[in-house]
Design an enzyme around this catalytic site. Structure first.
Site, PDB file in Angstrom:
ATOM      1  N   HIS A  18     -21.771  31.362 -36.912  1.00 59.54           N
ATOM      2  CA  HIS A  18     -20.985  30.956 -37.728  1.00 59.54           C
ATOM      3  C   HIS A  18     -21.907  29.131 -37.732  1.00 59.54           C
ATOM      4  CE1 HIS A  18     -17.068  28.510 -39.653  1.00 59.54           C
ATOM      5  NE2 HIS A  18     -17.382  29.719 -39.917  1.00 59.54           N
TER       6      HIS A  18
ATOM      7  N   LYS B 141     -24.121  26.332 -39.163  1.00 65.25           N
ATOM      8  CA  LYS B 141     -25.110  25.905 -40.431  1.00 65.25           C
ATOM      9  C   LYS B 141     -25.952  24.392 -39.582  1.00 65.25           C
ATOM     10  CE  LYS B 141     -20.363  26.847 -41.254  1.00 65.25           C
ATOM     11  NZ  LYS B 141     -20.549  27.908 -41.134  1.00 65.25           N
TER      12      LYS B 141
ATOM     13  N   ASP C 296     -39.695  19.528 -38.944  1.00 63.98           N
ATOM     14  CA  ASP C 296     -40.409  18.414 -37.924  1.00 63.98           C
ATOM     15  C   ASP C 296     -39.974  18.143 -36.899  1.00 63.98           C
ATOM     16  OD1 ASP C 296     -42.299  19.169 -40.205  1.00 63.98           O
ATOM     17  OD2 ASP C 296     -41.453  17.261 -41.183  1.00 63.98           O
TER      18      ASP C 296
ATOM     19  N   HIS D 223     -12.514  22.987 -46.430  1.00 64.09           N
ATOM     20  CA  HIS D 223     -13.211  23.808 -45.267  1.00 64.09           C
ATOM     21  C   HIS D 223     -14.150  22.725 -44.315  1.00 64.09           C
ATOM     22  CE1 HIS D 223     -16.892  26.054 -44.237  1.00 64.09           C
ATOM     23  NE2 HIS D 223     -16.079  27.017 -44.849  1.00 64.09           N
TER      24      HIS D 223
ATOM     25  N   LYS E 248     -14.696  20.320 -40.977  1.00 67.61           N
ATOM     26  CA  LYS E 248     -13.930  20.381 -39.399  1.00 67.61           C
ATOM     27  C   LYS E 248     -14.073  19.031 -38.809  1.00 67.61           C
ATOM     28  CE  LYS E 248     -15.785  24.812 -41.208  1.00 67.61           C
ATOM     29  NZ  LYS E 248     -15.153  25.810 -41.043  1.00 67.61           N
TER      30      LYS E 248
ATOM     31  N   ASP F 296      -8.419   8.051 -32.110  1.00 71.33           N
ATOM     32  CA  ASP F 296      -7.964   6.817 -31.917  1.00 71.33           C
ATOM     33  C   ASP F 296      -9.024   5.680 -32.529  1.00 71.33           C
ATOM     34  OD1 ASP F 296      -5.920   7.142 -30.047  1.00 71.33           O
ATOM     35  OD2 ASP F 296      -7.170   7.211 -28.031  1.00 71.33           O
TER      36      ASP F 296
END
Length: 478
Positions: A220, A222, A227, A396, A398, A403
Site C-alpha cells: 500500500h 506510495k 538521487d 483520502h 492519512k 498536541d
C-alpha cells in the site's frame, strides 16, 4: 433420513474441527477469531477457503520469513541510537513523551531518527504532482518508485513519458507496482517502459494458484526516491482521480510529503528491501545513499509497517500517541476500523480531558468500510470523542496530530488492515512548526465536515442499522 443425519453430524464435526483450528491459530486476536467463526457457522467449507486466503496468520509468517535483505542497515543504526538514548546523547529534546515515542520506534520499527531534514507539505494532488514532475525532470542518477495504484491515464502517461526520456539520458530507473492495485495497467504501457530499459517488478501479482495465498497482502506504499536525496511518501497514488479529474469521485482531498535529508535514506532502504524480496538483488552502492548534508533541521523518523514484522509498528505508534496526548488528538483517515485496544485508547484520552476529533469520509469511495466505520460511533461519541464526516468530496488523507507537537503523515489508515496486513510507510515529524501546518489543514477539513451527533445515531433506519451491523461483523477482515 439416516444419510441426512450423518451428513448433518459430519458437517457439525467439520465445523467444530475448523473452529478449533482457527481458535488455536488466531488466539491473539479475539475480534478476528469471532469474525471467522461466524463465517464457519454459515458455511464451513467456504468459510475455511476464505480464511486460508484472507486470514491465516501462520501463512503470513511463511510468506515473508525471508523478506529482509542480509546485512540490513536500519536495525543496526536504530540499536546505536537506542543506546544513545540511554546515555542522554540523542538530540531530541522536544518533550519526555517525544523521547519515549522515538525510542519506541527505534526498538520496535527499526526507525532511525534524523535531524537534518527539510519537509514540504503537499496539499492535494496538484501540489504533489507539480513538485514530483519537476523533481523527476531534474534527476541526475536514479529514480525509484513504488506505488499501490498506478493508472494508465493522463497523469500516468505524463509520468511514464518523463521516465522513458530520463532512461534515455542514462538515469537508472526502477519501478514497483502492487499486483492488485495496479492490475489495470495495459501491456503496451508496461512494454514501453521495459523497452526504454526501465526495470519493473510486480509486488505479489495475481497469478493463480499462488494468488490464493498472496491476494490479501498488498503493498500500500506510495514512495519515490530521486538521487538518494529527495523522497516522497503519503496518500496520493498515480492517477487522474487524485487530481480531482474523476467524474465519479469529484474533488479529492489528500496529503503527501516531499522530503530532503537523511530521512530519505530510510525510504531508500525500504524500497531496496521490497526490491530484494522480489528479485533477490542487494544494493549497497554509495550512489544510492549519498553523504549527509545540511538540508534542514527537522526531526523525522520513517516507519514502515507490514506483515513481515514481528511487531504491529503502525498500531503501536498510534496507540502510544493517543495514550500520551495531553491536550488534543486529531485523526484524519478515510477508513476507520479500529480494534478494541485502539477504541479504549481513544475513549480513555477523551475521558482524561483530551480533545479527540476524528475526521472521516462523508462521501465514500468504498461502501463497506464506510458502513463498518459507522458501527463504532455509538461506543465513541458518548465518551466525548467528536466524529466528523467530510462533505467537500472524497477524503483520502492519512494524518494524525497530537498536541500540535507531533505529526504523522503516510499511507497508513486507522484500520486493522494497515496495522496488520498491508505494507505501509509513514513519517513521524517532531516539532511544533510542522505539526501546526498539519493542524491548519485539519482545521480546514473540519470546517468542510459535519459532526455526527447522538441524534444522528438515533435516527438511523432499521435497514441502515442492519447494514452497519453486518459491515461491523466483517470489519476485522476488511
Amino acid at each position: 433420513m439416516i444419510k441426512l443425519i450423518k451428513l448433518m453430524i459430519g458437517s457439525a464435526l467439520l465445523a467444530l474441527s475448523l473452529a478449533l483450528l482457527i481458535i488455536c491459530l488466531e488466539k491473539k486476536n479475539p475480534e478476528k477469531t469471532a469474525a471467522w467463526l461466524s463465517f464457519l457457522a454459515l458455511n464451513p467449507l467456504l468459510g475455511m477457503m476464505i480464511y486460508l486466503v484472507f486470514g491465516c496468520t501462520p501463512l503470513k509468517k511463511s510468506l515473508f520469513r525471508s523478506k529482509h535483505m542480509p546485512g540490513e542497515q536500519l536495525p543496526a543504526l536504530a540499536h546505536q541510537q537506542k543506546q544513545a538514548f540511554s546515555e542522554n546523547e540523542i538530540y531530541i529534546q522536544e518533550s519526555i513523551d517525544a523521547k519515549g515515542l522515538s525510542r519506541l520506534l527505534l526498538g520496535k520499527a527499526f526507525a532511525p531518527l534524523s535531524r537534518n531534514n527539510s519537509l514540504t507539505l503537499l496539499h492535494n494532488g496538484d501540489a504533489k504532482f507539480a513538485a514530483l514532475l519537476e523533481d523527476l525532470e531534474k534527476a541526475q542518477d536514479h529514480i525509484h518508485m513504488e506505488y499501490y495504484i498506478f493508472h494508465d491515464d493522463a497523469i500516468g502517461r505524463r509520468v511514464q513519458q518523463i521516465l522513458i526520456r530520463k532512461a534515455g539520458e542514462g538515469i537508472k530507473i526502477r519501478l514497483m507496482f502492487d499486483g492488485l492495485g495496479s492490475r489495470s495497467l495495459a501491456k503496451n504501457f508496461l512494454r514501453e517502459l521495459r523497452a526504454a530499459g526501465i526495470e519493473l517488478q510486480w509486488f505479489l501479482p495475481l497469478r493463480f494458484p499462488r494468488a490464493f495465498l498472496t491476494l490479501n497482502y498488498r503493498n500500500h506504499r506510495k514512495l519515490v526516491v530521486i538521487d538518494g536525496r529527495i523522497g516522497y511518501l503519503g496518500g496520493i497514488n498515480i492517477g487522474d482521480e487524485y487530481l480531482s479529474r474523476s467524474a465519479k469521485y469529484g474533488f479529492w482531498r489528500d496529503t503527501h510529503l516531499r522530503l530532503e535529508g537523511t530521512s530519505v535514506h530510510t525510504i531508500q532502504e525500504t524500497f531496496f528491501n521490497d526490491w530484494y524480496y522480489l528479485t533477490g538483488e542487494i544494493h549497497r552502492d554509495p550512489r544510492y545513499f549519498p553523504k549527509e548534508r545540511e538540508d534542514g533541521e527537522m526531526l523525522v523518523q520513517i516507519i514502515g509497517g507490514g506483515p513481515d514484522s514481528h511487531y504491529e509498528s503502525i498500531k503501536e505508534l498510534f496507540f502510544t500517541m493517543l495514550s500520551t496526548a495531553q491536550k488534543e488528538i486529531v485523526v484524519t483517515t478515510p477508513y476507520f476500523i479500529p480494534d478494541e485496544s485502539m477504541i479504549m485508547a481513544l475513549k480513555t484520552a477523551a475521558s482524561r480531558g483530551v480533545a479527540v476529533k476524528i475526521i472521516l469520509q462523508g462521501k465514500p469511495d468504498h461502501k463497506l468500510p464506510y458502513l463498518a466505520s459507522s458501527s463504532y460511533f455509538r461506543d465513541l461519541i458518548p465518551s466525548g470523542v467528536e466524529i466528523y464526516r467530510y462533505q467537500k468530496g472524497i477524503l483520502h488523507s492519512k494524518v494524525l496530530t497530537v498536541d500540535q507537537e507531533i505529526g504523522v503523515v503516510g499511507s497508513a489508515n486507522f484500520d486493522i488492515r494497515s496495522f496488520q496486513i498491508d505494507f505501509e510507510l509513514s513519517a513521524v515529524i517532531f516539532g511544533s512548526d510542522f505539526a501546526e501546518k498539519l493542524v491548519r489543514d485539519q482545521e480546514q477539513d473540519l470546517q468542510d465536515s459535519l459532526q455526527i451527533t447522538q441524534q444522528d445515531l438515533q435516527s438511523r433506519t432499521p435497514l441502515l442499522s442492519l447494514q452497519i451491523a453486518l459491515a461491523r461483523l466483517l470489519s476485522p477482515l476488511l
